[in-house]
Design a protein around this motif. Structure first.
Motif, mmCIF file in Angstrom:
data_model
loop_
_atom_site.group_PDB
_atom_site.id
_atom_site.type_symbol
_atom_site.label_atom_id
_atom_site.label_comp_id
_atom_site.label_asym_id
_atom_site.label_seq_id
_atom_site.Cartn_x
_atom_site.Cartn_y
_atom_site.Cartn_z
ATOM 1 N N TRP A 28 0.828 -1.207 0.000
ATOM 2 C CA TRP A 28 0.000 0.000 0.000
ATOM 3 C C TRP A 28 0.865 1.261 0.000
ATOM 4 C CZ3 TRP A 28 -4.343 2.203 -1.078
ATOM 5 C CH2 TRP A 28 -4.688 3.416 -0.494
ATOM 6 N N SER A 29 1.853 1.306 0.879
ATOM 7 C CA SER A 29 2.727 2.476 0.938
ATOM 8 C C SER A 29 3.566 2.590 -0.331
ATOM 9 C CB SER A 29 3.632 2.402 2.170
ATOM 10 O OG SER A 29 4.417 1.220 2.156
ATOM 11 N N GLY A 30 3.922 1.442 -0.915
ATOM 12 C CA GLY A 30 4.648 1.473 -2.181
ATOM 13 C C GLY A 30 3.819 2.093 -3.290
ATOM 14 N N LEU A 31 2.520 1.866 -3.248
ATOM 15 C CA LEU A 31 1.630 2.475 -4.238
ATOM 16 C C LEU A 31 1.594 3.991 -4.073
ATOM 17 C CD1 LEU A 31 -0.433 2.003 -6.515
ATOM 18 C CD2 LEU A 31 -2.201 1.795 -4.749
ATOM 19 N N LEU A 32 1.633 4.460 -2.831
ATOM 20 C CA LEU A 32 1.660 5.905 -2.585
ATOM 21 C C LEU A 32 2.940 6.527 -3.145
ATOM 22 C CD1 LEU A 32 0.371 6.072 1.126
ATOM 23 C CD2 LEU A 32 -0.958 6.150 -0.997
ATOM 24 N N ILE A 33 4.036 5.770 -3.060
ATOM 25 C CA ILE A 33 5.307 6.256 -3.604
ATOM 26 C C ILE A 33 5.295 6.204 -5.128
ATOM 27 C CG2 ILE A 33 7.799 5.827 -3.685
ATOM 28 C CD1 ILE A 33 7.536 4.574 -0.879
ATOM 29 N N TYR A 34 4.781 5.112 -5.656
ATOM 30 C CA TYR A 34 4.782 4.918 -7.106
ATOM 31 C C TYR A 34 3.954 5.977 -7.822
ATOM 32 C CZ TYR A 34 3.807 2.698 -11.611
ATOM 33 O OH TYR A 34 3.673 2.446 -12.953
ATOM 34 N N TRP A 35 2.918 6.491 -7.167
ATOM 35 C CA TRP A 35 2.047 7.485 -7.795
ATOM 36 C C TRP A 35 2.832 8.700 -8.288
ATOM 37 C CZ3 TRP A 35 1.681 12.452 -5.881
ATOM 38 C CH2 TRP A 35 0.767 13.285 -6.538
ATOM 39 N N ALA A 36 3.891 9.073 -7.555
ATOM 40 C CA ALA A 36 4.650 10.276 -7.913
ATOM 41 C C ALA A 36 5.334 10.142 -9.270
ATOM 42 C CB ALA A 36 5.689 10.577 -6.829
ATOM 43 N N TYR A 37 5.634 8.929 -9.661
ATOM 44 C CA TYR A 37 6.244 8.692 -10.976
ATOM 45 C C TYR A 37 5.865 7.283 -11.409
ATOM 46 C CZ TYR A 37 9.718 8.039 -14.664
ATOM 47 O OH TYR A 37 10.335 7.775 -15.870
ATOM 48 N N ASP A 38 4.851 7.187 -12.276
ATOM 49 C CA ASP A 38 4.310 5.884 -12.674
ATOM 50 C C ASP A 38 4.472 5.660 -14.179
ATOM 51 O OD1 ASP A 38 2.583 7.896 -13.356
ATOM 52 O OD2 ASP A 38 0.765 6.805 -12.809
ATOM 53 N N PRO A 39 5.663 5.272 -14.605
ATOM 54 C CA PRO A 39 5.929 5.181 -16.049
ATOM 55 C C PRO A 39 5.547 3.860 -16.705
ATOM 56 C CG PRO A 39 7.930 4.706 -14.841
ATOM 57 C CD PRO A 39 6.862 4.977 -13.807
ATOM 58 N N TYR A 40 5.176 2.860 -15.915
ATOM 59 C CA TYR A 40 5.052 1.521 -16.478
ATOM 60 C C TYR A 40 3.698 1.311 -17.141
ATOM 61 C CZ TYR A 40 9.049 1.017 -13.426
ATOM 62 O OH TYR A 40 10.244 1.204 -12.801
ATOM 63 N N LYS A 41 3.751 0.674 -18.283
ATOM 64 C CA LYS A 41 2.535 0.397 -19.050
ATOM 65 C C LYS A 41 2.791 -0.774 -19.986
ATOM 66 C CE LYS A 41 2.896 4.558 -20.379
ATOM 67 N NZ LYS A 41 2.678 5.921 -20.951
ATOM 68 N N ILE A 42 1.711 -1.367 -20.422
ATOM 69 C CA ILE A 42 1.786 -2.438 -21.415
ATOM 70 C C ILE A 42 1.295 -1.864 -22.734
ATOM 71 C CG2 ILE A 42 0.955 -4.727 -22.072
ATOM 72 C CD1 ILE A 42 0.527 -5.324 -19.119
ATOM 73 N N GLN A 43 2.144 -1.910 -23.747
ATOM 74 C CA GLN A 43 1.759 -1.316 -25.016
ATOM 75 C C GLN A 43 2.348 -2.082 -26.185
ATOM 76 O OE1 GLN A 43 3.725 2.576 -24.183
ATOM 77 N NE2 GLN A 43 4.712 2.268 -26.175
ATOM 78 N N ILE A 44 1.679 -1.952 -27.319
ATOM 79 C CA ILE A 44 2.138 -2.527 -28.580
ATOM 80 C C ILE A 44 2.364 -1.366 -29.535
ATOM 81 C CG2 ILE A 44 1.590 -4.056 -30.506
ATOM 82 C CD1 ILE A 44 -0.195 -5.641 -28.648
ATOM 83 N N GLY A 45 3.622 -1.110 -29.827
ATOM 84 C CA GLY A 45 3.934 0.061 -30.641
ATOM 85 C C GLY A 45 3.573 1.325 -29.881
#
Length: 245
Positions: A28-45
């Motif tokens: 939960w606390s990691g999610l609060l930290i991740y919110w500040a910089y959340d670059p990860y995504k799944i994408q095709i092209g």
């Protein structure tokens, strides 16, 4: 007649139930930290299939603008997570419980059999043991994931002070991605674990609370060895027939 089988030592149960809330707060606390910089995504092209995570997800959970709070909780519970993990691993080695957790040469074959049975693709149920092959692989992997989470966590927490570790893990960006993937793995394991516990029934859950499991003689998954049938008594010797010496 029912019987009571000892299944989980007290120490294992303590480590298990302490780790559950600790890991929950860490995620939960990691999610609060991740919110500040959340670059990860799944994408095709250029097409994004899924972003970790949508703004609606953050707002629904009240995540935005809590970075400092998340960091404070994360660092405190990190030490509890490490301490509980060290005690758990130490206990398993000293008590010999590691023999039930470390996969052996038959574990992967057993894991395939268990998986096929769980999905209804195999009619014959694998023999009942304390931890089957799938459980051994899963629990041992979780231990390795815990170690990996600690190492990657320190690498992104102190990238300058522990530069050798950050470099060993591929650099700051790579270590952060590895930390994120491990966290997602913990979440997936949690849901699968809970589903398996529900599927196994109340007695399985009870054993992790009390340490004992009530087993019915008719339970095919936990066969009870039957007592040997009594030997027939010899026919009494007739008075008219002398006994053989």
């Amino acid at each position: 007649m029912k019987r009571i089988v000892h299944k989980h030592p007290l120490a294992i149960r303590w480590f298990h139930w302490i780790n559950f809330p600790v890991l929950f707060v860490m995620i939960w606390s990691g999610l609060l930290i991740y919110w500040a910089y959340d670059p990860y995504k799944i994408q095709i092209g250029d097409y994004v299939l899924f972003s970790f995570f949508p703004d609606g997800f953050y707002k629904a959970l009240g995540v935005p603008f809590r970075l400092a709070e998340g960091m404070a909780w994360h660092w405190v519970f990190m030490w509890l997570f490490i301490l509980n993990g060290i005690l758990y691993v130490g206990y398993t080695f000293m008590s010999g419980e590691w023999r039930h957790l470390v996969p052996d040469r038959n574990s992967f074959r057993e894991a395939i059999q268990v998986t096929l049975y769980d999905f209804g693709l195999r009619k014959t149920q694998p023999p009942f043991v304390k931890y089957n092959g799938a459980q051994k692989i899963a629990y041992f992997t979780i231990i390795l994931m815990g170690i990996g989470s600690v190492l990657t966590g320190f690498a992104i927490y102190k990238p300058v002070q522990i530069a050798w570790l950050t470099t060993l893990l591929g650099g700051y960006k790579a270590a952060r991605l590895e930390h994120f993937v491990l966290t997602v793995g913990f979440v997936l394991f949690f849901f699968i674990h809970v589903a398996q516990v529900i599927r196994a029934g109340w007695h399985n859950f009870q054993s992790m609370v009390t340490g004992f499991e009530v087993v019915k003689p008719s339970d095919p998954e936990r066969p009870v060895s039957q007592a040997p049938a009594p030997m027939p008594e010899p026919d009494p010797v007739s008075p008219s027939q002398p006994a053989l010496s």
